[in-house]
Design a protein around this motif. Structure first.
Motif, PDB file in Angstrom:
ATOM      1  N   ARG A  55       0.829  -1.206   0.000  1.00  0.00           N
ATOM      2  CA  ARG A  55       0.000   0.000   0.000  1.00  0.00           C
ATOM      3  C   ARG A  55       0.869   1.265   0.000  1.00  0.00           C
ATOM      4  N   ILE A  56       1.855   1.269   0.898  1.00  0.00           N
ATOM      5  CA  ILE A  56       2.712   2.463   0.980  1.00  0.00           C
ATOM      6  C   ILE A  56       3.520   2.629  -0.305  1.00  0.00           C
ATOM      7  N   SER A  57       3.990   1.484  -0.835  1.00  0.00           N
ATOM      8  CA  SER A  57       4.771   1.557  -2.074  1.00  0.00           C
ATOM      9  C   SER A  57       3.931   2.080  -3.225  1.00  0.00           C
ATOM     10  N   ARG A  58       2.666   1.632  -3.283  1.00  0.00           N
ATOM     11  CA  ARG A  58       1.782   2.103  -4.353  1.00  0.00           C
ATOM     12  C   ARG A  58       1.526   3.604  -4.215  1.00  0.00           C
ATOM     13  N   GLU A  59       1.280   4.070  -2.977  1.00  0.00           N
ATOM     14  CA  GLU A  59       1.079   5.501  -2.775  1.00  0.00           C
ATOM     15  C   GLU A  59       2.349   6.296  -3.091  1.00  0.00           C
ATOM     16  N   ALA A  60       3.516   5.724  -2.727  1.00  0.00           N
ATOM     17  CA  ALA A  60       4.773   6.413  -3.024  1.00  0.00           C
ATOM     18  C   ALA A  60       5.004   6.495  -4.535  1.00  0.00           C
ATOM     19  N   ASN A  61       4.689   5.396  -5.236  1.00  0.00           N
ATOM     20  CA  ASN A  61       4.826   5.413  -6.695  1.00  0.00           C
ATOM     21  C   ASN A  61       3.909   6.456  -7.330  1.00  0.00           C
ATOM     22  N   GLU A  62       2.672   6.545  -6.770  1.00  0.00           N
ATOM     23  CA  GLU A  62       1.744   7.540  -7.291  1.00  0.00           C
ATOM     24  C   GLU A  62       2.266   8.958  -7.036  1.00  0.00           C
ATOM     25  N   ALA A  63       2.825   9.163  -5.835  1.00  0.00           N
ATOM     26  CA  ALA A  63       3.392  10.484  -5.522  1.00  0.00           C
ATOM     27  C   ALA A  63       4.577  10.796  -6.430  1.00  0.00           C
ATOM     28  N   ARG A  70       4.290  18.110  -3.861  1.00  0.00           N
ATOM     29  CA  ARG A  70       4.281  16.682  -4.216  1.00  0.00           C
ATOM     30  C   ARG A  70       5.555  15.987  -3.751  1.00  0.00           C
ATOM     31  N   THR A 112       5.035  15.259  -0.149  1.00  0.00           N
ATOM     32  CA  THR A 112       4.182  14.087   0.021  1.00  0.00           C
ATOM     33  C   THR A 112       4.960  12.808  -0.215  1.00  0.00           C
ATOM     34  N   LEU A 168       5.760   9.743   2.458  1.00  0.00           N
ATOM     35  CA  LEU A 168       5.454   8.337   2.200  1.00  0.00           C
ATOM     36  C   LEU A 168       6.694   7.472   2.321  1.00  0.00           C
TER      37      LEU A 168
END
Length: 465
Positions: free
Chosen positions: A35-43, A176, A179, A183
């Motif tokens: 989850r954190i990796s996905r949010e970090a990738n999105e950021a 960004r 953010t 993350l």
């Protein structure tokens, strides 16, 4: 026996509990990390997106600036080769503008700002087309007036609006990045917690499997055999990598040799052109034509000298300024008449500059030195010309040419300032973001000398030796 059996059962149960807890921990950690990796990738994706928008703004401004510089160069020299940036901008700028709404679709305010800027940009392109049409009809004075007033206002408006867009994107980029950094901190914290929990469970596991020493010993022996196999594979892979490194080294050396050869060939070809101009100069009867051919030969020779010494650095994009300028000035000194009493002194710092700027810097230096040789001394006079190129240890680089000749005065500048050499000096100086600053070198009355300094604000220094 029963005690041993109960102890074995307790150990087995503890081992099973440990395994179950480890699986739960791993699953939970995997979900959290994912989850954190996905949010970090999105950021990170939004950070990259913002950088793409800023790069698009920079490319658009570069295209418009190149078009405006090409128009000015064409109006000054009437050389149609300067029209190429205008044609490229006329084709590429609308295409670049069409990409911005998609890039800024996530920010409606930026889209509104961009649409307002698009109108000004298109008006500037239209004004460039109008200027070219007037120039084709030999209405140069009208074009110059338009460029000096309406064109300048339009370009200033374009820069203001694009700077506003860029500033907003910079604000977005900063947020960004913050953010993404938060993350990443969460990711590190989750990993640390997972490692701590794994350490606790490892201690419990070690206590639970004390009676399985034999199995561990067997695993150790198996691991030793596997390590031996890995060592063999590592040696084989190392040998393959060494061979690939040798091939890459050979290819790099070949590329360096080819680039050096290309630059040398270009320099030789330009030197051949210089020789042709010398032959033509000797053949013509008109003194004015001979002087013009001589000036052209000197400029071609300066470019040839710069190319022959264009030794690229390890990144194939940088050159040493002292090597390029030294070659140009060495050829100028060698071209002085035998017995000439004028000496050229060099104080050139070994700064690394971008290869694309080397030839322009060599031409600017050659024009300044040749101008000093031509105007600073009377026939038969001795004198010194000093060429200084430095950045004073950290400020913007500058080029300075000093002589101890008859001296500079405003009237002389007005009489000679419209020559081709002066226009070349002004044009190249503007390319580097500066302008010639002329003053007397000394306070003496008989030979006060001349100092010409140009601050090269746009000359990019790659690194310093």
């Amino acid at each position: 026996m029963q005690d041993l059996q109960e102890q074995s059962t307790r150990s087995s149960r503890a081992l099973i509990v440990t395994v179950v807890l480890s699986i739960i921990l791993l699953l939970g950690s995997a979900v959290l990390v994912h989850r954190i990796s996905r949010e970090a990738n999105e950021a990170d994706r939004w950070v990259v997106h913002t950088l793409e928008v800023k790069q698009a703004i920079g490319r658009l401004m570069s295209s418009l600036t190149a078009a405006e510089s090409g128009l000015r160069g064409y109006l000054i020299t009437r050389d149609k080769s300067f029209l190429e940036p205008c044609a490229i901008a006329r084709k590429s700028v609308p295409e670049q503008l069409d990409r911005f709404p998609a890039l800024m679709s996530d920010n409606s305010e930026q889209v509104v700002r961009f649409e307002a800027a698009r109108v000004i940009v298109m008006r500037r392109l239209d004004s460039i087309d109008e200027a070219l049409a007037l120039a084709e009809n030999n209405r140069t004075e009208t074009v110059v007036q338009a460029m000096g007033h309406r064109g300048s206002q339009l370009m200033d408006d374009v820069r203001s609006r694009m700077d506003e867009l860029d500033d907003k994107e910079s604000d977005l980029l900063e947020g960004r990045r913050a953010t993404a950094s938060a993350l990443r901190d969460q990711f590190v914290t989750a990993i640390a917690a997972m490692l701590l929990a794994c350490g606790v469970l490892a201690c419990v596991s070690l206590f639970s499997v004390r009676r399985y020493v034999a199995a561990l010993d067997q695993n150790r022996r198996g691991l030793a055999a596997y390590n031996a196999e890995l060592e063999v594979r590592v040696r084989e892979r190392t040998a393959e990598l060494a061979q690939a490194t040798q091939v890459a080294t050979r290819e790099r050396s070949r590329a360096e040799a080819l680039l050096t050869d290309v630059n040398h060939r270009v320099g030789n070809n330009l030197a051949l052109v210089s020789s042709f101009l010398t032959m033509q100069q000797r053949a013509v009867k008109s003194p004015e034509a001979a002087r013009a051919l001589g000036a052209a030969r000197s400029r071609v020779q300066a470019i040839a000298s710069a190319h022959r010494k264009l030794r690229l650095g390890s990144d194939f994009a940088t050159v040493k300024a002292n090597e390029v300028l030294g070659a140009v000035l060495e050829d100028i000194a060698a071209g002085l008449p035998p017995g000439d009493l004028i000496k050229i002194n060099l104080q050139i710092a070994p700064l690394e500059i971008h290869a694309r700027d080397a030839v322009s810097l060599g031409v600017l230096t050659s024009e300044l030195v040749m101008n000093a040789i031509k105007h600073a001394f009377s026939a038969g006079d001795s004198g010194d010309i000093s060429v200084v190129f430095s950045n004073d240890g950290g400020s913007a680089p500058f080029l300075e040419v000093l002589d101890d000749g008859v001296g500079w005065h405003e009237q002389h500048t007005q009489e000679t300032g419209h020559g081709l050499g002066s226009r070349i000096i002004d044009m190249v100086a503007r390319q580097f973001g500066g302008k010639p600053q002329r003053s007397a070198r000394h306070a003496r009355d008989n030979r006060p000398g001349t100092r010409v300094r140009i601050d090269l604000f746009r000359l990019q220094l790659m690194s310093q030796s």
